[in-house]
Structures are given as C-alpha cells and as structure tokens.
Write a protein that holds these residues in place. Structure first.
Motif, PDB file in Angstrom:
ATOM      1  N   LEU A  79     -36.973   3.690   7.135  1.00  0.00           N
ATOM      2  CA  LEU A  79     -36.011   2.857   6.440  1.00  0.00           C
ATOM      3  C   LEU A  79     -35.793   1.564   7.207  1.00  0.00           C
ATOM      4  CD1 LEU A  79     -33.436   5.592   5.452  1.00  0.00           C
ATOM      5  CD2 LEU A  79     -35.266   4.635   4.088  1.00  0.00           C
ATOM      6  N   ILE A  80     -35.656   0.493   6.458  1.00  0.00           N
ATOM      7  CA  ILE A  80     -35.518  -0.819   7.081  1.00  0.00           C
ATOM      8  C   ILE A  80     -34.049  -1.210   7.076  1.00  0.00           C
ATOM      9  CG2 ILE A  80     -36.224  -3.238   6.986  1.00  0.00           C
ATOM     10  CD1 ILE A  80     -38.622  -2.348   5.347  1.00  0.00           C
ATOM     11  N   GLU A  81     -33.495  -1.499   8.201  1.00  0.00           N
ATOM     12  CA  GLU A  81     -32.124  -1.981   8.274  1.00  0.00           C
ATOM     13  C   GLU A  81     -32.112  -3.496   8.118  1.00  0.00           C
ATOM     14  OE1 GLU A  81     -29.618  -0.120   8.244  1.00  0.00           O
ATOM     15  OE2 GLU A  81     -30.552   1.805   8.668  1.00  0.00           O
ATOM     16  N   GLU A  82     -30.957  -4.010   7.828  1.00  0.00           N
ATOM     17  CA  GLU A  82     -30.830  -5.454   7.614  1.00  0.00           C
ATOM     18  C   GLU A  82     -31.112  -6.187   8.923  1.00  0.00           C
ATOM     19  OE1 GLU A  82     -27.774  -8.323   5.150  1.00  0.00           O
ATOM     20  OE2 GLU A  82     -27.106  -6.415   5.955  1.00  0.00           O
ATOM     21  N   ARG A  83     -31.909  -7.258   8.847  1.00  0.00           N
ATOM     22  CA  ARG A  83     -32.313  -7.948  10.076  1.00  0.00           C
ATOM     23  C   ARG A  83     -31.149  -8.730  10.665  1.00  0.00           C
ATOM     24  NH1 ARG A  83     -35.846 -13.137   7.875  1.00  0.00           N
ATOM     25  NH2 ARG A  83     -34.256 -13.981   6.506  1.00  0.00           N
ATOM     26  N   PRO A  84     -31.121  -8.908  11.992  1.00  0.00           N
ATOM     27  CA  PRO A  84     -30.073  -9.730  12.594  1.00  0.00           C
ATOM     28  C   PRO A  84     -30.264 -11.195  12.230  1.00  0.00           C
ATOM     29  CG  PRO A  84     -31.694  -9.069  14.237  1.00  0.00           C
ATOM     30  CD  PRO A  84     -32.024  -8.323  12.989  1.00  0.00           C
TER      31      PRO A  84
ATOM     32  N   HIS B 295     -21.287 -17.594   2.287  1.00  0.00           N
ATOM     33  CA  HIS B 295     -21.994 -16.493   2.947  1.00  0.00           C
ATOM     34  C   HIS B 295     -22.976 -15.818   1.990  1.00  0.00           C
ATOM     35  CE1 HIS B 295     -20.424 -15.984   7.026  1.00  0.00           C
ATOM     36  NE2 HIS B 295     -19.280 -16.483   6.579  1.00  0.00           N
ATOM     37  N   GLU B 296     -22.523 -15.492   0.778  1.00  0.00           N
ATOM     38  CA  GLU B 296     -23.382 -14.790  -0.177  1.00  0.00           C
ATOM     39  C   GLU B 296     -24.445 -15.710  -0.752  1.00  0.00           C
ATOM     40  OE1 GLU B 296     -20.217 -11.378  -1.669  1.00  0.00           O
ATOM     41  OE2 GLU B 296     -20.557 -13.151  -2.922  1.00  0.00           O
ATOM     42  N   GLY B 297     -24.136 -16.994  -0.908  1.00  0.00           N
ATOM     43  CA  GLY B 297     -25.113 -17.932  -1.460  1.00  0.00           C
ATOM     44  C   GLY B 297     -26.287 -18.189  -0.538  1.00  0.00           C
ATOM     45  N   ILE B 298     -26.043 -18.088   0.780  1.00  0.00           N
ATOM     46  CA  ILE B 298     -27.103 -18.367   1.752  1.00  0.00           C
ATOM     47  C   ILE B 298     -27.790 -17.082   2.215  1.00  0.00           C
ATOM     48  CG2 ILE B 298     -27.518 -19.493   4.009  1.00  0.00           C
ATOM     49  CD1 ILE B 298     -25.190 -21.268   3.498  1.00  0.00           C
ATOM     50  N   SER B 299     -27.391 -15.944   1.650  1.00  0.00           N
ATOM     51  CA  SER B 299     -27.942 -14.659   2.099  1.00  0.00           C
ATOM     52  C   SER B 299     -29.440 -14.544   1.856  1.00  0.00           C
ATOM     53  CB  SER B 299     -27.210 -13.502   1.398  1.00  0.00           C
ATOM     54  OG  SER B 299     -27.427 -13.560  -0.010  1.00  0.00           O
ATOM     55  N   MET B 300     -29.977 -15.253   0.846  1.00  0.00           N
ATOM     56  CA  MET B 300     -31.414 -15.174   0.548  1.00  0.00           C
ATOM     57  C   MET B 300     -32.105 -16.503   0.833  1.00  0.00           C
ATOM     58  SD  MET B 300     -31.057 -12.943  -2.979  1.00  0.00           S
ATOM     59  CE  MET B 300     -32.801 -12.884  -3.290  1.00  0.00           C
ATOM     60  N   TYR B 301     -31.567 -17.222   1.820  1.00  0.00           N
ATOM     61  CA  TYR B 301     -32.099 -18.522   2.208  1.00  0.00           C
ATOM     62  C   TYR B 301     -33.514 -18.401   2.764  1.00  0.00           C
ATOM     63  CZ  TYR B 301     -32.748 -22.509   5.376  1.00  0.00           C
ATOM     64  OH  TYR B 301     -33.250 -23.591   6.052  1.00  0.00           O
ATOM     65  N   ALA B 302     -34.362 -19.346   2.415  1.00  0.00           N
ATOM     66  CA  ALA B 302     -35.727 -19.499   2.958  1.00  0.00           C
ATOM     67  C   ALA B 302     -36.700 -18.438   2.465  1.00  0.00           C
ATOM     68  CB  ALA B 302     -35.712 -19.506   4.491  1.00  0.00           C
ATOM     69  N   LEU B 303     -36.342 -17.668   1.446  1.00  0.00           N
ATOM     70  CA  LEU B 303     -37.306 -16.728   0.857  1.00  0.00           C
ATOM     71  C   LEU B 303     -38.193 -17.475  -0.138  1.00  0.00           C
ATOM     72  CD1 LEU B 303     -35.081 -13.575   0.226  1.00  0.00           C
ATOM     73  CD2 LEU B 303     -36.594 -14.043   2.159  1.00  0.00           C
ATOM     74  N   ASN B 304     -39.467 -17.128  -0.165  1.00  0.00           N
ATOM     75  CA  ASN B 304     -40.416 -17.831  -1.026  1.00  0.00           C
ATOM     76  C   ASN B 304     -41.198 -16.813  -1.852  1.00  0.00           C
ATOM     77  OD1 ASN B 304     -42.067 -19.727  -2.216  1.00  0.00           O
ATOM     78  ND2 ASN B 304     -43.378 -19.997  -0.427  1.00  0.00           N
ATOM     79  N   HIS B 305     -40.752 -16.591  -3.066  1.00  0.00           N
ATOM     80  CA  HIS B 305     -41.423 -15.641  -3.967  1.00  0.00           C
ATOM     81  C   HIS B 305     -41.173 -16.084  -5.402  1.00  0.00           C
ATOM     82  CE1 HIS B 305     -42.390 -11.854  -6.059  1.00  0.00           C
ATOM     83  NE2 HIS B 305     -43.124 -11.568  -5.005  1.00  0.00           N
ATOM     84  N   ALA B 306     -42.167 -15.861  -6.269  1.00  0.00           N
ATOM     85  CA  ALA B 306     -42.067 -16.311  -7.662  1.00  0.00           C
ATOM     86  C   ALA B 306     -40.938 -15.628  -8.411  1.00  0.00           C
ATOM     87  CB  ALA B 306     -43.402 -16.062  -8.377  1.00  0.00           C
TER      88      ALA B 306
ATOM     89  N   MET C 109     -38.148  -7.164  -5.019  1.00  0.00           N
ATOM     90  CA  MET C 109     -37.467  -6.284  -4.074  1.00  0.00           C
ATOM     91  C   MET C 109     -38.416  -5.827  -2.961  1.00  0.00           C
ATOM     92  SD  MET C 109     -34.369  -6.237  -4.909  1.00  0.00           S
ATOM     93  CE  MET C 109     -33.911  -4.985  -3.709  1.00  0.00           C
ATOM     94  N   SER C 110     -39.669  -5.588  -3.281  1.00  0.00           N
ATOM     95  CA  SER C 110     -40.644  -5.225  -2.250  1.00  0.00           C
ATOM     96  C   SER C 110     -40.778  -6.359  -1.232  1.00  0.00           C
ATOM     97  CB  SER C 110     -42.002  -4.921  -2.884  1.00  0.00           C
ATOM     98  OG  SER C 110     -41.916  -3.815  -3.763  1.00  0.00           O
ATOM     99  N   TYR C 111     -40.736  -7.596  -1.731  1.00  0.00           N
ATOM    100  CA  TYR C 111     -40.873  -8.761  -0.850  1.00  0.00           C
ATOM    101  C   TYR C 111     -39.680  -8.881   0.099  1.00  0.00           C
ATOM    102  CZ  TYR C 111     -40.970 -13.665   0.583  1.00  0.00           C
ATOM    103  OH  TYR C 111     -40.961 -14.826   1.316  1.00  0.00           O
ATOM    104  N   ILE C 112     -38.443  -8.763  -0.432  1.00  0.00           N
ATOM    105  CA  ILE C 112     -37.289  -8.947   0.458  1.00  0.00           C
ATOM    106  C   ILE C 112     -37.158  -7.777   1.437  1.00  0.00           C
ATOM    107  CG2 ILE C 112     -36.107 -10.303  -1.312  1.00  0.00           C
ATOM    108  CD1 ILE C 112     -34.136  -7.993  -1.615  1.00  0.00           C
ATOM    109  N   HIS C 113     -37.613  -6.585   1.056  1.00  0.00           N
ATOM    110  CA  HIS C 113     -37.597  -5.475   2.002  1.00  0.00           C
ATOM    111  C   HIS C 113     -38.627  -5.697   3.116  1.00  0.00           C
ATOM    112  CE1 HIS C 113     -35.482  -2.272  -0.736  1.00  0.00           C
ATOM    113  NE2 HIS C 113     -34.707  -3.275  -0.394  1.00  0.00           N
TER     114      HIS C 113
ATOM    115  N   LYS D 207     -39.270  -8.516   4.281  1.00  0.00           N
ATOM    116  CA  LYS D 207     -38.590  -9.508   5.106  1.00  0.00           C
ATOM    117  C   LYS D 207     -37.387  -8.914   5.827  1.00  0.00           C
ATOM    118  CE  LYS D 207     -41.148 -13.084   4.075  1.00  0.00           C
ATOM    119  NZ  LYS D 207     -41.943 -13.811   5.110  1.00  0.00           N
ATOM    120  N   ARG D 208     -37.225  -7.573   5.723  1.00  0.00           N
ATOM    121  CA  ARG D 208     -36.160  -6.832   6.379  1.00  0.00           C
ATOM    122  C   ARG D 208     -34.783  -7.296   5.926  1.00  0.00           C
ATOM    123  NH1 ARG D 208     -38.417  -3.765  10.103  1.00  0.00           N
ATOM    124  NH2 ARG D 208     -36.418  -3.243  11.062  1.00  0.00           N
ATOM    125  N   ILE D 209     -34.650  -7.492   4.597  1.00  0.00           N
ATOM    126  CA  ILE D 209     -33.377  -7.877   3.991  1.00  0.00           C
ATOM    127  C   ILE D 209     -33.027  -6.849   2.922  1.00  0.00           C
ATOM    128  CG2 ILE D 209     -32.186  -9.627   2.607  1.00  0.00           C
ATOM    129  CD1 ILE D 209     -33.911 -11.726   3.892  1.00  0.00           C
TER     130      ILE D 209
END
Length: 576
Positions: free
Chosen positions: A250-255, A322-333, A395-399, A401-403
C-alpha cells in the motif's frame, strides 16, 4: 363597401386582441423544490407557460420514489374572467396504489393568484411494484377546451406489517359476546411472542460478540454480501483472479517537498490577466466561473475559476488553497490540474484551471435524467464503461506518484461533449454539493457515504480506500448520479457497512459491471482489487460490448428508467 371594410378591420383587431389575451392565459408548473425532490435537479418545469403548452414535459414520465407520498403543482390563471377546470386521476394498478386524493375540489375555478395544490399517492403496502398515474386536467377554454395529461410512475414497497395485521384481524372474531375474551387472548399472545423475541435477540447478540472475539479477522462480512449481490460472478475470468493475484504494498501519501507558500509563488499570476464571465456553479460562500486568461504572450485561454465570496472566512480561504494545490504539477490526460493562482488586495484568491467545454460530471449525469426542455439525454453501457476506464487510468497515475485522492466521486470529475473525463481536486466541493458531506460530531464535513470502512471508522486512507470510492463512483455513473445510501442516516453508516450491507444493484445494470462494484466494497482493504486489476477487468468487459455492437446487436440499458441504446452516434447531443 367602405362600412364592410371597417367591420372586417374591427373583427380582425378583436381576433388579434383575443389571441394575445389567450397567449397569457395560464401557468402550470413544478417549483424548484418539487423538481429537486423528484429528480435532484435545481430547476422549474413548466407544463403550461403563459398559455403555451410544453409537450416535451407532458410526455416525460417522472418516477416517484417510495418515500414520496404527495405531488405538488403550482398554477395560476392569468385571466380576469373565471377559468374553469376539472381534474381526473387514472391509476393502472389499484393493488399497488390506493385512490389518489386531491386537496382541492375535482372541479372549480383556477385561482388568479399563484397557488399550490397537492395530490397524495398512498401505497397499499400489499406488493412491491410500480403503478402508472395519469393526471388529466381539463381547462374550459372557449371555443376549444384544453386537456393536459401529466404522467407519473409511482414506486411502492411491500409493508410486511400488513400481513401481521391481517392475521390478527382474522383471529379477532367480531362476535359481541366473545369480543373481550378474544382481545385478551390476542394481547397475551403478542406479549408472549415479544418476550421470546427479546430473549432470543439478547442470546444471538451475545453469541455473535463471543464469536467475533474468538475468530480471526477475515472477509466474513463481504462473504455474506456477495452471494446475494452478485448473481453471476463467474462470467469473466478476470473477476476470479481478484483474490488470486497477490496484493501489492500500500502506498501512503508522499511527504510534501515544498510548502504551500513556495507552490503559490510558482503559480501566482496577475489579476489583470483574468477576466470573469458567467457563473458555472455557486454555493453558499463559493463560486465557479468561466473566464478568460491572457498569458504573457498575449494569447487568450478559456479557464475555470474557483473562488469564494467576500463573506467567506479565512479558514475557508485556506482550505480552498490547500485542496486546490493538492494535485499540483501532475501531468495526465485524465487529470485536471491547477493552472495558476491570482491574488489581489481586499479580494478573495482565484484558482485557475484549463477549460475545454467541461461540465461537472455529477451535474452532467443529473442532466441525463431530464433537461430544461424535458428531453432526456442518452448514455450507453459502453460509454459508462469507457468513462470508468478513463478514471481508472487517472487514479493509477496519481497512485504511482504516491498521492491519495481521498474524495473520489462524480462531483470531483469533469466531462466534455465527447465524454472525455478528468478527475479534479475537491476544492469547494463541500460548499457546492453540501448534501454529499456530513459531520459526525467531530466538526469535520466528510463524504461519509463515499468513504471506505477504515476511512469512516479511523480516518485511515490507503490506495484501496480510493478503490472503495471508485466503486461508489461507478454506481453513480450507472444510476445517473443518484444519492448513495439515501435512506441511511450518516451516523448509522458504519454499523450498516459492518453488518455486510452495500448499495443495491442498479436497474438493468449488467451483472459484470455490478460485480466490479461489489469487489471494490470488500470490508478489508487487502480483499479489494487494485486499479490495475480493475482496468484489466473493465477492458475485457468493454471489448465484449464492442464485439456485440459490431455484430449488429442492440444492447438496451435503462438508466434510472430511461431506455437508451448503444447504436446512437457519439456527439449528437449538446452536453454543455
């Protein structure tokens, strides 16, 4: 000759005045509250507006939940002269539905002020079934009377208590000399039965608790659920592989490598480059705009703008950032990430997102039930599976990325006219969709009915917790954004899930699709599939649908009692 012409002109003028007067003769409509109660949509539905009849609305059959006992209509006569009416109600199955009752007389005069009248639809409780209801309104217009036919489909649930009442009534013989004796016997029997049931309940409860302490933790709750929920779990080999494939770590949320201030500094853009246009969504203290952003090169780009109103608190503003920047810098279609943040003195911040004719997915699904013209959009099983696959890829992509998302739901996705889906952050969702969030006394609004059991009980979030939420999202797709567990109190959700209960299979949802949902709702995280396994499973099902359509078959799928087919061409409707 001159007098004949004048008479003709007078007659034409009188006829014109009559036509203009008749055009504004009557209003009959459903209020916003009534439409929201029936369909979950914030809109008014007019059957007659200013004397003009809306045939689309009249032809649409609105389902009425078993929890709704009365219908409410608003009407008003726009004429100064009395306008007579008569109302008749037809019911197709009196075994399902008793005779409907009006709170007004069946004939009379339509009021000249806006008033509301109601029609009660009492279920008999004898059977679980549906009954068609037709409300016939006859308006006495001269020279041509008008007859309106408004249709409903009332859903009734069988009441088990009626059987017991009928049994007791049969025991009580209506003989005056023995009446008291039989009443006493019946009461004594009821008291004895109640006592036995209470003793048995205490024994079973204690026995169950002792077993739960002695037995090692397993998937007993989910096992008790699967045989009744999945009618055909072996239709595809992919489902059987869920339990055999080894679980990955299981992947925990990254620091966080950068603090909030550094990220905001990277994203900050000048307010003068942002031009707001129309409001897309609005809550109590938040708004989502469609606007234009002009970059430094002078190129204009359409954007979403999330912001709060002037009376929002500092806590709400901080939560937005805080919530708006939670997925910052992710690059996926299939991920909609933040484009920039704009600040201005004495004004709330703006969060900018790219916009390409997107609509909130939950709002889009609700529009599939009924639009303002009363015409239902169509959505096919194949399209539902395709949208689910897009969400899985994101969802596979953000996981990787450990998010962790922690709030995966239709309200936190967007969709365009070609049914391309992107997941978003949950900024402002609590205010824009307040009925989806509940506080369990801990002063924290959470998406209780989308949360996995471990997240609900101990606020523990894992990748498999997102898998549980995906199962609820898939249920939303197949029900056109119905509210999950609508009859369950939020405070009772944990006990409800612990006892093995889950969401019911939607009407005409294929067994293969519901099997996927059911596996996502396993009690223990390690018993749930990964998103990679879900992707393999749904791709196989999608290919089965594609092969079936290519052979010329017609696969009918009724979503929320609206029949659709997969033979239509994509892009025909205006989904925006």
């Amino acid at each position: 000759m001159h007098m004949d012409i004048l008479n003709c002109l007078r007659a034409a003028l009188l006829l014109l005045c009559c036509v203009q007067h008749c055009n504004g003769i009557l209003n009959i409509f459903l209020s916003t509250e009534e439409v929201h109660k029936l369909l979950g949509v914030e809109a008014e539905v007019f059957y007659v507006r200013q004397g003009v009849i809306n045939d689309y609305a009249l032809n649409f059959v609105i389902p009425v939940s078993s929890k709704i006992d009365s219908l409410f209509f608003t009407w008003q006569s726009l004429r100064s002269l009395p306008l007579q009416y008569s109302i008749h109600i037809d019911v197709t199955d009196h075994e399902v539905l008793d005779s409907p009752q009006l709170n007004i007389s069946k004939s009379g005069l339509i009021p000249t002020t806006m008033q509301v009248f109601s029609i009660s639809l009492p279920c008999t409780g004898f059977v679980t079934a549906e009954s068609n209801v037709t409300i016939i309104m006859n308006i006495a217009l001269v020279p041509n009377p008008v007859s309106l036919r408004i249709r409903r489909k009332k859903i009734c649930i069988k009441t088990e208590n009626l059987v017991n009442h009928q049994t007791v009534d049969a025991i009580l013989i209506p003989t005056s000399s023995n009446k008291i004796f039989y009443y006493a016997v019946a009461c004594a029997g009821i008291v004895a039965a109640t006592s036995i049931m209470c003793i048995a309940g205490i024994y079973i409860k204690n026995n169950k608790q002792s077993r739960s302490v002695e037995e090692p933790p397993g998937n007993q709750s989910f096992t008790s659920f699967l045989p009744t929920a999945i009618r055909n779990p072996t239709t595809s080999s992919s489902y059987n592989s869920f339990r055999r494939v080894p679980s990955y770590s299981l992947i925990e949320e990254r620091p966080t490598s950068k603090d909030l201030q550094e990220r905001i500094a990277e994203l900050t853009i000048q307010r003068c480059r942002v031009c707001l246009r129309n409001v897309v969504l609005e809550g109590t203290f938040s708004r989502v705009y469609q606007g234009i952003y002009t970059n430094e090169g002078g190129t204009e780009e359409e954007v979403f703008v999330k912001t709060v109103t002037d009376h929002a608190s500092q806590v709400q503003i901080s939560l937005l950032l805080h919530e708006g920047i939670s997925m910052y810098a992710l690059n996926h279609a299939n991920i909609l990430t933040i484009l920039g943040v704009s600040f201005q003195e004495n004004s709330p911040p703006f969060l900018l997102y790219p916009f390409h004719n997107y609509t909130n997915l939950k709002v889009f699904l609700q529009k599939c039930k009924v639009c303002s013209e009363g015409v239902a959009h169509t959505l096919t099983t194949q399209e539902v599976v395709d949208m689910a696959l897009q969400i899985i890829e994101a969802m596979s992509y953000i996981h990787k990325k450990r998010i962790l998302h922690k709030d995966l739901a239709a309200r936190n996705c967007v969709v365009d006219s070609r049914l391309k889906v992107q997941i978003t952050d949950n900024a402002l969702s609590r205010d824009l969709f307040p009925s989806d969030y509940h506080c369990l006394g801990d002063n924290e609004n959470r998406p209780i009915k989308w949360l996995a059991f471990e997240s609900l009980i101990s606020k523990t979030f894992l990748t498999r917790s997102d898998v549980w939420s995906f199962g609820v999202l898939l249920w939303e797709l197949t029900t056109l954004a119905q509210q999950p567990y609508v009859e369950i109190d939020p405070f009772e959700m944990s006990a409800y899930l612990k006892d093995g209960y889950r969401l019911a299979q939607p009407i005409n949802c294929p067994d293969e699709l519901f099997a996927v949902m059911a596996y996502c709702w396993a009690m223990h995280p390690e018993d749930r599939p990964t998103f990679s396994q879900l992707q393999v499973c749904l791709k196989e099902f999608y290919m089965q649908l594609t092969r079936y359509v290519s052979l010329g078959g017609i696969f009918c799928f009724e979503l929320n009692q609206v029949s659709v087919t997969v033979t239509k061409e994509l892009g025909k409707e205006d989904f925006g």
